[in-house]
Design a protein around this motif. Structure first.
Motif, PDB file in Angstrom:
ATOM      1  N   ASP A   1      31.147  39.346  39.068  1.00 32.98           N
ATOM      2  CA  ASP A   1      31.808  39.905  37.890  1.00 32.98           C
ATOM      3  C   ASP A   1      30.796  40.320  36.833  1.00 32.98           C
ATOM      4  O   ASP A   1      30.953  41.375  36.190  1.00 32.98           O
ATOM      5  N   VAL A   2      29.760  39.529  36.644  1.00 34.28           N
ATOM      6  CA  VAL A   2      28.739  39.843  35.637  1.00 34.28           C
ATOM      7  C   VAL A   2      27.995  41.121  35.996  1.00 34.28           C
ATOM      8  O   VAL A   2      27.771  41.992  35.148  1.00 34.28           O
TER       9      VAL A   2
ATOM     10  N   GLU B   1      29.042  43.570  37.848  1.00 35.87           N
ATOM     11  CA  GLU B   1      29.952  44.716  37.773  1.00 35.87           C
ATOM     12  C   GLU B   1      30.246  45.109  36.327  1.00 35.87           C
ATOM     13  O   GLU B   1      30.227  46.295  35.985  1.00 35.87           O
ATOM     14  N   GLU B   2      30.468  44.127  35.473  1.00 38.89           N
ATOM     15  CA  GLU B   2      30.886  44.424  34.106  1.00 38.89           C
ATOM     16  C   GLU B   2      29.720  44.736  33.175  1.00 38.89           C
ATOM     17  O   GLU B   2      29.856  45.552  32.258  1.00 38.89           O
ATOM     18  N   LEU B   3      28.568  44.086  33.391  1.00 34.11           N
ATOM     19  CA  LEU B   3      27.430  44.266  32.485  1.00 34.11           C
ATOM     20  C   LEU B   3      26.327  45.133  33.070  1.00 34.11           C
ATOM     21  O   LEU B   3      25.368  45.468  32.360  1.00 34.11           O
ATOM     22  N   GLY B   4      26.435  45.468  34.350  1.00 34.98           N
ATOM     23  CA  GLY B   4      25.422  46.320  34.972  1.00 34.98           C
ATOM     24  C   GLY B   4      24.085  45.636  35.154  1.00 34.98           C
ATOM     25  O   GLY B   4      23.050  46.311  35.210  1.00 34.98           O
ATOM     26  N   LEU B   5      24.078  44.319  35.280  1.00 33.33           N
ATOM     27  CA  LEU B   5      22.832  43.576  35.471  1.00 33.33           C
ATOM     28  C   LEU B   5      22.506  43.453  36.956  1.00 33.33           C
ATOM     29  O   LEU B   5      23.388  43.526  37.812  1.00 33.33           O
ATOM     30  N   GLY B   6      21.219  43.242  37.250  1.00 35.03           N
ATOM     31  CA  GLY B   6      20.802  42.996  38.618  1.00 35.03           C
ATOM     32  C   GLY B   6      21.057  41.544  38.995  1.00 35.03           C
ATOM     33  O   GLY B   6      21.504  40.742  38.173  1.00 35.03           O
TER      34      GLY B   6
END
Length: 266
Positions: free
Chosen positions: A61-62, A64-69
């Motif tokens: 979820d992180v 997908e929502e924040l665009g982090l690797g």
């Protein structure tokens, strides 16, 4: 008073396999133990999960929502856990009795137990809740193929010891996969007279003083030592568990059972 293991180590060192084998061993001997998942990226388990960080936050979820690797996302998840220690974790811990035994299966990102304070704050929260905690550091025995890798593993373990400031049990995992166990045995009880010349041969001459200091650190202060773990052997698991129990004083408050004997006839 509760008891807890914090299972850490590099990715792929066998932490989840260790937790699974430990749970099965305790189930066999009639001992209760609860496994807690602290890896927000975990997917499959072959043992019951008592608490799961994914109920609070998940890596998928992180990302997908924040665009982090993957690495940035995992650190975000663990920092979110840190922010919710007084809420989510406290509420979950309230479901367990004072003498329950918890095993926390942690992610494998080395920065979590080397310099990022998330796990240190997590452990301090457990201690405030009256838990005795021991760190179980796993290192893949197949990684220990020469003295340079052995010293590297020792320094990584020492970094975690300094950061977390807890009783520490270091384990060489996957011993059942090692083909030549004699090579590994040399590092379970290392002799400085053997390690130092070998280390000097593999390193440039300008590192000789550093090599000497590192070997002395491992030898003289006995700060880092490893126990072999072969999951095929029940006695190996039993021995490791006994060492950990001793570190956290598990079972010391148990009542002594006295067996009644019929008096002998005169």
């Amino acid at each position: 008073m509760g008891f807890a293991q914090l299972v850490i180590g590099p990715a792929g060192s066998g932490k989840s396999t260790y937790c699974s084998s430990l749970y099965k061993h305790c189930e066999t001997v009639g001992r209760q133990m609860h496994i807690v998942n602290l890896d927000p990226a975990a997917e499959h388990f072959d043992y019951p999960i008592a608490m799961d960080i994914r109920e609070l936050i998940s890596l998928e979820d992180v990302m997908e929502e924040l665009g982090l690797g993957p690495n940035g996302g995992l650190l975000y998840c663990m920092e979110h856990l840190e922010e919710n220690l007084d809420d989510w974790l406290t509420e979950e811990l309230d479901n367990y009795l004072d003498d329950d035994y918890l095993v926390f299966d942690c992610p494998g990102q080395i920065e979590l137990f080397s310099h990022v304070p998330v796990l240190k704050n997590f452990v301090e929260h457990l201690q405030r809740k009256n838990f005795n905690v021991c760190v179980v550091y796993l290192l893949d025995s197949q990684f220990i193929t020469d003295v340079t890798k052995f010293i590297s593993g020792c320094m990584a373990s020492l970094s975690a010891m300094v950061q977390l400031e807890l009783p520490h049990v270091n384990i060489l995992s996957k011993m059942d996969l090692v083909t030549n166990k004699k090579d590994i045995e040399n590092y379970l009880n290392p002799e400085p007279q053997t390690l130092l010349p070998e280390l000097n041969r593999r390193m440039a001459p300008q590192f000789e003083k550093l090599n000497k200091s590192l070997i002395e650190l491992v030898d003289q202060y006995s700060m880092v030592s490893f126990l072999p773990l072969d999951l095929r052997k029940e006695r190996s698991i039993e021995y490791i568990l006994a060492q950990i129990d001793n570190c956290i004083q598990y079972g010391e408050d148990a009542d002594v059972k006295i067996k009644d004997f019929d008096p002998e006839d005169d």
